[in-house]
Design an enzyme around this catalytic site. Structure first.
Site, PDB file in Angstrom:
ATOM      1  N   ASN A 174      -0.340   4.898   9.420  1.00 19.53           N
ATOM      2  CA  ASN A 174      -1.300   4.887  10.541  1.00 19.53           C
ATOM      3  C   ASN A 174      -0.803   4.124  11.765  1.00 19.53           C
ATOM      4  O   ASN A 174      -1.207   4.423  12.880  1.00 19.53           O
ATOM      5  CB  ASN A 174      -2.668   4.379  10.080  1.00 19.53           C
ATOM      6  CG  ASN A 174      -2.637   2.940   9.639  1.00 19.53           C
ATOM      7  OD1 ASN A 174      -1.694   2.506   8.987  1.00 19.53           O
ATOM      8  ND2 ASN A 174      -3.648   2.190   9.995  1.00 19.53           N
ATOM      9  N   GLU A 198      -1.604  -6.004   1.932  1.00 23.81           N
ATOM     10  CA  GLU A 198      -2.551  -5.812   3.044  1.00 23.81           C
ATOM     11  C   GLU A 198      -3.172  -4.434   2.862  1.00 23.81           C
ATOM     12  O   GLU A 198      -2.507  -3.424   3.052  1.00 23.81           O
ATOM     13  CB  GLU A 198      -1.811  -5.934   4.375  1.00 23.81           C
ATOM     14  CG  GLU A 198      -1.227  -7.331   4.547  1.00 23.81           C
ATOM     15  CD  GLU A 198      -0.441  -7.520   5.828  1.00 23.81           C
ATOM     16  OE1 GLU A 198      -0.132  -6.532   6.503  1.00 23.81           O
ATOM     17  OE2 GLU A 198      -0.128  -8.674   6.144  1.00 23.81           O
ATOM     18  N   CYS A 201      -7.092   0.231   9.559  1.00 20.11           N
ATOM     19  CA  CYS A 201      -7.587  -0.538   8.405  1.00 20.11           C
ATOM     20  C   CYS A 201      -8.716  -1.475   8.791  1.00 20.11           C
ATOM     21  O   CYS A 201      -9.649  -1.693   8.031  1.00 20.11           O
ATOM     22  CB  CYS A 201      -6.450  -1.333   7.776  1.00 20.11           C
ATOM     23  SG  CYS A 201      -5.663  -2.483   8.921  1.00 20.11           S
ATOM     24  N   GLU A 258      -0.346 -13.285   5.997  1.00 20.01           N
ATOM     25  CA  GLU A 258       0.883 -13.382   6.783  1.00 20.01           C
ATOM     26  C   GLU A 258       0.504 -13.743   8.212  1.00 20.01           C
ATOM     27  O   GLU A 258      -0.660 -13.686   8.582  1.00 20.01           O
ATOM     28  CB  GLU A 258       1.676 -12.069   6.712  1.00 20.01           C
ATOM     29  CG  GLU A 258       2.188 -11.758   5.304  1.00 20.01           C
ATOM     30  CD  GLU A 258       3.119 -10.553   5.225  1.00 20.01           C
ATOM     31  OE1 GLU A 258       3.962 -10.390   6.127  1.00 20.01           O
ATOM     32  OE2 GLU A 258       3.005  -9.778   4.265  1.00 20.01           O
TER      33      GLU A 258
HETATM   34  P1  NAD Z   1      -0.715   4.579   0.570  1.00 17.88           P
HETATM   35  O1  NAD Z   1      -1.070   3.471  -0.332  1.00 17.88           O
HETATM   36  O2  NAD Z   1      -0.951   5.972   0.127  1.00 17.88           O
HETATM   37  O3  NAD Z   1       0.828   4.516   0.973  1.00 17.88           O
HETATM   38  C1  NAD Z   1       1.396   3.391   1.601  1.00 17.88           C
HETATM   39  C2  NAD Z   1       2.884   3.355   1.295  1.00 17.88           C
HETATM   40  O4  NAD Z   1       3.055   3.157  -0.106  1.00 17.88           O
HETATM   41  C3  NAD Z   1       3.647   4.613   1.648  1.00 17.88           C
HETATM   42  O5  NAD Z   1       4.898   4.258   2.190  1.00 17.88           O
HETATM   43  C4  NAD Z   1       3.831   5.277   0.301  1.00 17.88           C
HETATM   44  O6  NAD Z   1       4.959   6.122   0.231  1.00 17.88           O
HETATM   45  C5  NAD Z   1       4.022   4.076  -0.586  1.00 17.88           C
HETATM   46  N1  NAD Z   1       3.783   4.307  -2.007  1.00 17.88           N
HETATM   47  C6  NAD Z   1       2.987   5.231  -2.600  1.00 17.88           C
HETATM   48  N2  NAD Z   1       3.049   5.128  -3.945  1.00 17.88           N
HETATM   49  C7  NAD Z   1       3.903   4.107  -4.218  1.00 17.88           C
HETATM   50  C8  NAD Z   1       4.365   3.497  -5.406  1.00 17.88           C
HETATM   51  N3  NAD Z   1       3.958   3.915  -6.612  1.00 17.88           N
HETATM   52  N4  NAD Z   1       5.227   2.476  -5.311  1.00 17.88           N
HETATM   53  C9  NAD Z   1       5.639   2.019  -4.113  1.00 17.88           C
HETATM   54  N5  NAD Z   1       5.233   2.557  -2.937  1.00 17.88           N
HETATM   55  C10 NAD Z   1       4.373   3.584  -2.992  1.00 17.88           C
HETATM   56  O7  NAD Z   1      -1.489   4.287   1.930  1.00 17.88           O
HETATM   57  P2  NAD Z   1      -1.557   5.192   3.233  1.00 17.88           P
HETATM   58  O8  NAD Z   1      -2.456   6.344   2.977  1.00 17.88           O
HETATM   59  O9  NAD Z   1      -0.170   5.437   3.730  1.00 17.88           O
HETATM   60  O10 NAD Z   1      -2.245   4.176   4.264  1.00 17.88           O
HETATM   61  C11 NAD Z   1      -3.601   4.054   4.421  1.00 17.88           C
HETATM   62  C12 NAD Z   1      -4.096   2.806   3.748  1.00 17.88           C
HETATM   63  O11 NAD Z   1      -3.427   1.664   4.272  1.00 17.88           O
HETATM   64  C13 NAD Z   1      -5.566   2.555   4.003  1.00 17.88           C
HETATM   65  O12 NAD Z   1      -6.185   2.129   2.818  1.00 17.88           O
HETATM   66  C14 NAD Z   1      -5.554   1.442   5.035  1.00 17.88           C
HETATM   67  O13 NAD Z   1      -6.724   0.653   5.076  1.00 17.88           O
HETATM   68  C15 NAD Z   1      -4.381   0.653   4.604  1.00 17.88           C
HETATM   69  N6  NAD Z   1      -3.900  -0.197   5.703  1.00 17.88           N
HETATM   70  C16 NAD Z   1      -4.072  -1.546   5.601  1.00 17.88           C
HETATM   71  C17 NAD Z   1      -3.660  -2.371   6.644  1.00 17.88           C
HETATM   72  C18 NAD Z   1      -3.824  -3.864   6.577  1.00 17.88           C
HETATM   73  O14 NAD Z   1      -3.171  -4.565   7.347  1.00 17.88           O
HETATM   74  N7  NAD Z   1      -4.661  -4.395   5.702  1.00 17.88           N
HETATM   75  C19 NAD Z   1      -3.067  -1.805   7.772  1.00 17.88           C
HETATM   76  C20 NAD Z   1      -2.917  -0.425   7.831  1.00 17.88           C
HETATM   77  C21 NAD Z   1      -3.325   0.364   6.782  1.00 17.88           C
END
Ligand code: NAD
Length: 487
Positions: A157, A255, A288, A460
């Site tokens: 995102n 996060e 997020c 962080e």
């Molecule tokens: P996601 O968890 O589907 O994927 C995030 C990353 O994890 C990707 O690079 C993906 O390839 C990787 N991944 C997936 N499976 C994995 C595994 N088994 N092992 C290691 N890596 C793996 O999330 P998304 O759909 O890309 O992002 C949206 C989510 O991120 C939402 O829940 C959002 O709230 C959260 N988010 C949080 C913050 C924050 O700072 N708290 C900021 C932005 C987004």
């Protein structure tokens, strides 16, 4: 397959970046643009072999980088920031083409902030210090020692912003990095590798591997040579990563998602409150921190809803490259389906759409506000990650706080009130990593950032980043002539 693709006039290498070299994989995956669904190109699809090679490169580069004087590390990170600033236009258009967020905000807000991430942590490193203290004549000296190779995994995102918010402190701390960007928006991470190399970052200090998390993730997060894992993404993925990291008890920073509230009290400046609420549609709600639950005090709920509807209906949805656009597309057809699934189930359960509630052409989703939603319903409890807000009313502070805190998340909260004392009372009772009063998204890298409950583990930002990315050591030195037997 060509190793480079041209995206909006910018050449992007589609291979991994490992040990200072471009490395292809046998397989690829297709990267699509949310602007029109078109294929942007084939991206090297890493798996366990690429994970192992990247961690090995990071391990090999670690001793020299860890031993590099702080001032020299800081100089190189500033050079990376210079490189980012020189390429802001290219980074901005590639990011917009790859993830669909607004070009104007990439140009003016996000990419300058990417450069700032490097400058800030470079400068913070030079100031990082703890005063020595004495214990019966012995000197205690606290140091932040580099920890080793770090695996950094990021979502789609806000790809480069979120990646560099981790890469910069990890590198400043003297660690080496393996960055794994999200498969839906991998391109700017590849450009960052070029920029870092041009800035003089030694080979192997920053490595970038691409691929599906399900294929490459486990090999990265369970690797015994990895000393830190920092992850931004969803709660289900975080669970898998935590389980995988448990093999070596690798320290984690997580996060995660949120379901943050915006509390609007009757004494609030209502125009400001409406502005804050409408802002939650930014990046098509794929933020997020978004305050997706509007909690409005009963006496002003009707007027708030009227003004909100008027303002939200005027938002211009369209091509994120156009200056006049307020809301762009969602990232991917699967995300669009997911968003619509949440909304249709909520409507079927009795919710009412004040605005929106449906898809539009292409990958666009109409900005949506749902009322008549129960506190324990899916739409109030689960993160949608799209332009979908709910509105509930409350009577008095106690109910406001109860509703605000009643989810499994605790990432952020926003309070709109004209009463400073009320603001203090309410914010003290909210469970959230960040609370904004009469404002939203004001972020300072000196502040701790993270989530409570299932919104995350750890914090962080500023010194907290160095606390996470370093092995903290206390060295106790005896005074001259100290006799351990007789004191
Ligand atoms: P996601 O968890 O589907 O994927 C995030 C990353 O994890 C990707 O690079 C993906 O390839 C990787 N991944 C997936 N499976 C994995 C595994 N088994 N092992 C290691 N890596 C793996 O999330 P998304 O759909 O890309 O992002 C949206 C989510 O991120 C939402 O829940 C959002 O709230 C959260 N988010 C949080 C913050 C924050 O700072 N708290 C900021 C932005 C987004």
């Amino acid at each position: 397959m060509s190793d480079n693709i041209t995206v909006a006039g910018v050449s992007v290498d589609t291979r991994h970046w490992i040990g200072g070299r471009r490395v292809a994989s046998a397989g690829t995956f297709t990267d699509h643009s949310p602007l029109d669904g078109s294929a942007l190109g084939e991206i090297a699809r890493g798996g366990p072999d690429e994970a192992a090679a990247a961690v090995a490169a990071a391990r090999e580069a670690f001793p020299a980088w860890a031993a590099t004087p702080r001032a020299e590390r800081a100089r190189i990170l500033h050079a990376v920031a210079d490189g980012v600033e020189k390429r802001i236009e290219e980074l901005a258009i590639v990011e917009t083409t790859d993830n669909g967020a607004l070009l104007r905000s990439h140009r003016r807000g996000v990419m300058p902030r990417v450069a700032h991430n490097f400058r800030f942590f470079a400068d913070w490193l030079l100031r990082l210090d703890h005063e020595d203290f004495e214990t019966r004549g012995h000197t205690n000296h606290v140091s932040w020692d580099p920890a080793g190779p770090c695996v950094l995994i990021t979502p789609w995102n806000a790809p480069l912003m979120l990646a560099t918010w981790k890469v910069a402190p990890a590198l400043a701390a003297g660690n080496t990095v393996v960055l794994k960007p999200a498969e839906w928006s991998p391109l700017t991470a590849s450009l960052l590798a070029d920029i870092a190399a041009e800035a003089g970052l030694p080979a192997g200090v920053l490595n970038v591997v691409q691929g599906y998390g399900s294929e490459i993730g486990d090999a990265l997060t369970s690797h015994p040579d990895v000393r830190r894992i920092s992850f931004t993404g969803s709660v289900p993925t975080a669970r898998r990563i935590a389980a995988s990291a448990a093999a070596n008890l690798t320290p984690l920073s997580l996060e995660l998602g949120g379901k943050s509230p915006l509390l609007v009290f009757a004494d609030a400046d209502l125009d400001l409150a409406v502005d804050l609420a409408v802002e939650q549609y930014d990046n098509a709600g794929q933020v997020c921190l978004a305050a997706t639950r509007l909690l409005v005090e009963e006496p002003v709920a009707e007027e708030f809803t009227r003004r909100f509807t008027e303002k939200a209906s005027a938002l211009r949805q369209g091509d994120p490259r156009d200056e006049g656009t307020d809301i762009g597309p969602t990232i991917h057809p699967r995300q669009l389906d997911k968003i619509d699934g949440f909304v249709q189930r909520a409507l079927a359960a009795g919710a009412r759409a004040v605005i929106g509630g449906h898809r539009k052409d292409g990958q666009y989703y109409a900005p949506t506000l749902l009322t008549d939603v129960a506190q324990d319903s899916e739409i109030v409890q689960e993160e949608v990650f799209g332009p979908v807000l709910t509105l509930q009313t409350f009577a008095g502070e106690d109910e406001a706080v109860r509703l605000a805190n009643d989810t499994r998340f605790g990432l952020a909260a926003t309070v709109a009130t004209g009463d400073r004392e009320r603001a203090e009372r309410v914010t003290a009772r909210l469970v959230a990593g960040t609370v904004w009063v009469n404002c939203f998204f004001v972020r300072d890298l000196r502040a701790p950032f993270g989530g409570s409950r299932q919104s995350g583990v750890g914090r962080e930002g500023g010194t907290w980043s160095f606390d996470f990315y370093c092995d903290l050591k206390n060295t106790v030195t005896a005074p001259e002539g100290w006799d351990q037997d007789h004191g």
